[in-house]
Design a protein around this motif. Structure first.
Motif, PDB file in Angstrom:
ATOM      1  N   VAL A 238       0.859  -1.179   0.000  1.00 47.37           N
ATOM      2  CA  VAL A 238       0.000   0.000   0.000  1.00 47.37           C
ATOM      3  C   VAL A 238       0.897   1.230   0.000  1.00 47.37           C
ATOM      4  N   PHE A 239       0.782   2.035  -1.045  1.00 51.33           N
ATOM      5  CA  PHE A 239       1.562   3.262  -1.149  1.00 51.33           C
ATOM      6  C   PHE A 239       0.614   4.463  -1.228  1.00 51.33           C
ATOM      7  N   SER A 240       1.088   5.596  -0.745  1.00 56.52           N
ATOM      8  CA  SER A 240       0.291   6.822  -0.780  1.00 56.52           C
ATOM      9  C   SER A 240       1.030   7.915  -1.538  1.00 56.52           C
ATOM     10  N   VAL A 241       0.260   8.747  -2.242  1.00 55.70           N
ATOM     11  CA  VAL A 241       0.789   9.941  -2.893  1.00 55.70           C
ATOM     12  C   VAL A 241       0.130  11.140  -2.220  1.00 55.70           C
ATOM     13  N   VAL A 242       0.930  11.983  -1.609  1.00 53.23           N
ATOM     14  CA  VAL A 242       0.435  13.177  -0.924  1.00 53.23           C
ATOM     15  C   VAL A 242       0.802  14.391  -1.780  1.00 53.23           C
ATOM     16  N   VAL A 243      -0.212  15.168  -2.139  1.00 49.92           N
ATOM     17  CA  VAL A 243      -0.012  16.245  -3.126  1.00 49.92           C
ATOM     18  C   VAL A 243      -0.410  17.593  -2.546  1.00 49.92           C
ATOM     19  N   GLN A 244       0.494  18.560  -2.666  1.00 54.40           N
ATOM     20  CA  GLN A 244       0.231  19.946  -2.306  1.00 54.40           C
ATOM     21  C   GLN A 244       0.326  20.767  -3.585  1.00 54.40           C
TER      22      GLN A 244
ATOM     23  N   VAL B  81      -4.183   8.305  -3.508  1.00 58.38           N
ATOM     24  CA  VAL B  81      -3.793   9.690  -3.791  1.00 58.38           C
ATOM     25  C   VAL B  81      -4.640  10.622  -2.934  1.00 58.38           C
ATOM     26  N   CYS B  82      -3.987  11.436  -2.123  1.00 59.12           N
ATOM     27  CA  CYS B  82      -4.713  12.423  -1.320  1.00 59.12           C
ATOM     28  C   CYS B  82      -4.109  13.795  -1.572  1.00 59.12           C
ATOM     29  N   CYS B  83      -4.967  14.766  -1.848  1.00 55.64           N
ATOM     30  CA  CYS B  83      -4.511  16.078  -2.320  1.00 55.64           C
ATOM     31  C   CYS B  83      -4.955  17.194  -1.395  1.00 55.64           C
ATOM     32  N   SER B  84      -4.158  18.244  -1.378  1.00 54.51           N
ATOM     33  CA  SER B  84      -4.517  19.469  -0.674  1.00 54.51           C
ATOM     34  C   SER B  84      -4.188  20.657  -1.560  1.00 54.51           C
ATOM     35  N   SER B  85      -5.167  21.528  -1.766  1.00 53.13           N
ATOM     36  CA  SER B  85      -4.914  22.764  -2.502  1.00 53.13           C
ATOM     37  C   SER B  85      -4.569  23.895  -1.540  1.00 53.13           C
TER      38      SER B  85
ATOM     39  N   ALA C  94       4.925   8.875  -1.735  1.00 56.02           N
ATOM     40  CA  ALA C  94       5.437   9.819  -2.728  1.00 56.02           C
ATOM     41  C   ALA C  94       4.824  11.178  -2.417  1.00 56.02           C
ATOM     42  N   ILE C  95       5.625  12.217  -2.509  1.00 52.60           N
ATOM     43  CA  ILE C  95       5.130  13.533  -2.114  1.00 52.60           C
ATOM     44  C   ILE C  95       5.404  14.579  -3.186  1.00 52.60           C
ATOM     45  N   VAL C  96       4.351  15.332  -3.524  1.00 55.03           N
ATOM     46  CA  VAL C  96       4.470  16.524  -4.365  1.00 55.03           C
ATOM     47  C   VAL C  96       4.248  17.706  -3.437  1.00 55.03           C
ATOM     48  N   ALA C  97       5.309  18.452  -3.138  1.00 55.57           N
ATOM     49  CA  ALA C  97       5.155  19.518  -2.146  1.00 55.57           C
ATOM     50  C   ALA C  97       6.241  20.558  -2.296  1.00 55.57           C
ATOM     51  N   LYS C  98       6.049  21.655  -1.564  1.00 57.36           N
ATOM     52  CA  LYS C  98       7.052  22.709  -1.538  1.00 57.36           C
ATOM     53  C   LYS C  98       8.308  22.226  -0.817  1.00 57.36           C
ATOM     54  N   ASN C  99       9.429  22.775  -1.217  1.00 62.30           N
ATOM     55  CA  ASN C  99      10.714  22.434  -0.614  1.00 62.30           C
ATOM     56  C   ASN C  99      10.999  23.448   0.500  1.00 62.30           C
TER      57      ASN C  99
ATOM     58  N   GLY D 267      11.614   4.784   9.291  1.00 62.23           N
ATOM     59  CA  GLY D 267      11.629   3.614   8.411  1.00 62.23           C
ATOM     60  C   GLY D 267      10.731   3.696   7.203  1.00 62.23           C
ATOM     61  N   LYS D 268      10.089   4.858   6.984  1.00 66.51           N
ATOM     62  CA  LYS D 268       9.218   4.996   5.825  1.00 66.51           C
ATOM     63  C   LYS D 268      10.040   5.292   4.569  1.00 66.51           C
ATOM     64  N   HIS D 269       9.621   4.698   3.457  1.00 62.76           N
ATOM     65  CA  HIS D 269      10.261   4.958   2.177  1.00 62.76           C
ATOM     66  C   HIS D 269       9.600   6.181   1.542  1.00 62.76           C
ATOM     67  N   ILE D 270      10.421   7.141   1.094  1.00 63.11           N
ATOM     68  CA  ILE D 270       9.910   8.422   0.612  1.00 63.11           C
ATOM     69  C   ILE D 270      10.450   8.718  -0.784  1.00 63.11           C
ATOM     70  N   ILE D 271       9.539   9.081  -1.695  1.00 61.55           N
ATOM     71  CA  ILE D 271       9.921   9.536  -3.033  1.00 61.55           C
ATOM     72  C   ILE D 271       9.417  10.961  -3.229  1.00 61.55           C
ATOM     73  N   ALA D 272      10.287  11.831  -3.757  1.00 58.52           N
ATOM     74  CA  ALA D 272       9.853  13.156  -4.195  1.00 58.52           C
ATOM     75  C   ALA D 272       9.322  13.010  -5.615  1.00 58.52           C
ATOM     76  N   LEU D 273       8.122  13.509  -5.828  1.00 57.02           N
ATOM     77  CA  LEU D 273       7.438  13.323  -7.103  1.00 57.02           C
ATOM     78  C   LEU D 273       7.249  14.665  -7.786  1.00 57.02           C
ATOM     79  N   VAL D 274       7.689  14.772  -9.055  1.00 53.62           N
ATOM     80  CA  VAL D 274       7.493  15.952  -9.902  1.00 53.62           C
ATOM     81  C   VAL D 274       8.369  17.133  -9.463  1.00 53.62           C
ATOM     82  N   SER D 275       8.337  17.467  -8.168  1.00 52.52           N
ATOM     83  CA  SER D 275       9.131  18.572  -7.637  1.00 52.52           C
ATOM     84  C   SER D 275      10.004  18.036  -6.515  1.00 52.52           C
ATOM     85  N   ASP D 276      11.306  18.205  -6.640  1.00 49.96           N
ATOM     86  CA  ASP D 276      12.219  17.586  -5.673  1.00 49.96           C
ATOM     87  C   ASP D 276      12.222  18.339  -4.341  1.00 49.96           C
TER      88      ASP D 276
END
Length: 344
Positions: free
Chosen positions: A64-70, A99-103, A125-130, A145-154
């Motif tokens: 089970v993987f999650s994508v968190v988007v800002q 996929v869970c998003c926040s505007s 995986a996270i799309v967010a501000k740096n 211990g969580k595995h984290i990927i930066a998605l689209v924006s590093d």
């Protein structure tokens, strides 16, 4: 006599708790049927492996993987739509992608989503501000211990395991090349850049690549204005109206962010002898309609479905200890109304 799998082996194979595995092995009630199947499958596979009957790599377990988007509403909607398109395909591989998003541009909301998803996800995986707040929250999860990927924006390299997306510096260079070619014979050409916020690494990298390309190959073209639309339709409209009223020789606009409906509304409202060439990012329901109606000239994009598939595969590989390569770059697509892909 064959050796029985140990509890540690079962935990490693299933990523379930000792208590849950014990309930399954002792046929206690209250366990999800899918969990029972996972434990039984792992138990059987380990028995066979112990008997020396197979020498294959360790089996893949369900994940089970999650994508968190800002991000802005345009981007959030397109990512959710892509997730629905690939849902069935991923499920055949034993992968669930939420996929869970926040505007909301407030970092606290994104951090709350991250911590909530981390409670049940094998990787995120996270799309967010740096920003320091985001990086601190992600780093804390990684230490847990969580595995984290930066998605689209590093984000900061030391707080995540990998990056998946386009090369944003190269995307900005492509935009500079295209607009520069259009304007190379103009003596007073000026272009404007619209960003969401430079707290997004992708916006920053795109602007840097764009400026570098213009400066290197089209010195007669000047980048005169950089305005922020905060990935919001109304804020982008307000900023664009102010820009177009104050600067009269804008011949092109490069929008590295969202809010395209607001930008186009401003261009429609302000009468000018020559309508500026407009290049933006991402094919979605808003930009698709605008480019068909010749309000946008070019879209720099990436295949959203492939983006999420590559993300899920990368998280699965990291989970299994097979993280080959820190960066996974997707092809950069240059879209016109004649080459617009069909959004399924």
């Amino acid at each position: 006599m064959n050796r029985k799998p140990t509890m540690k082996e079962l935990v490693d194979a299933t990523h379930l708790s000792r208590a849950t595995i014990d309930r399954v092995l002792n046929n206690r009630p209250g366990v999800n049927p899918k969990t029972i199947e996972t434990v039984q499958h792992a138990y059987s596979a380990l028995l066979v492996e112990a008997a020396g009957l197979v020498h294959a790599p360790k089996m893949r377990t369900s994940s089970v993987f999650s994508v968190v988007v800002q991000a802005g509403d345009e981007y959030n909607a397109s990512l959710k739509s892509a997730a629905e398109r690939i849902k069935a395909s991923l499920e055949t591989k034993g992968i669930t992608l939420n996929v869970c998003c926040s505007s909301d541009m407030n970092d606290n909301e994104v951090i709350r989503l991250l911590n909530t998803q981390a409670e049940h996800a094998d990787g995120i995986a996270i799309v967010a501000k740096n920003t320091p707040a985001i990086n601190s929250a992600v780093h804390k999860l990684k230490l847990e211990g969580k595995h984290i990927i930066a998605l689209v924006s590093d984000i900061e390299p030391d707080v995540r395991d990998a990056y998946v997306g386009i090369n944003n510096r190269a995307a900005g260079q492509a935009a500079g090349f295209i607009l520069g070619k259009h304007l190379q014979y103009c003596t007073d050409a000026s272009v404007a850049v619209i960003v969401g916020t430079l707290s997004y690494s992708c916006h920053d990298d795109r602007e840097i690549g764009f400026r570098a390309q213009i400066r290197k190959t089209f010195p007669a073209v000047s980048v005169s204005e950089v305005i922020s639309g905060n990935d919001n339709t109304q804020q982008t409209y307000d900023a664009a109206i102010q820009l177009l009223n104050n600067v009269k020789n804008i011949r092109a606009i490069y929008n590295v962010a969202g809010g395209n409906a607001g930008l186009v509304a401003a261009l429609d409202e302000i009468e000018s002898e020559v309508r500026p060439i407009l290049i933006t990012h991402e094919v979605n329901e808003v930009t698709e309609e605008l480019i068909i109606n010749e309000k946008i000239d070019y879209i720099i994009s990436q295949d959203m479905s492939q983006l999420l598939i590559k993300t899920a595969e990368k998280l699965q590989n990291i989970k299994e200890g097979n993280n080959f390569g820190i960066h996974t770059f997707l092809p950069i697509e240059i879209i016109t109304r004649f080459t617009l892909p069909t959004l399924m």
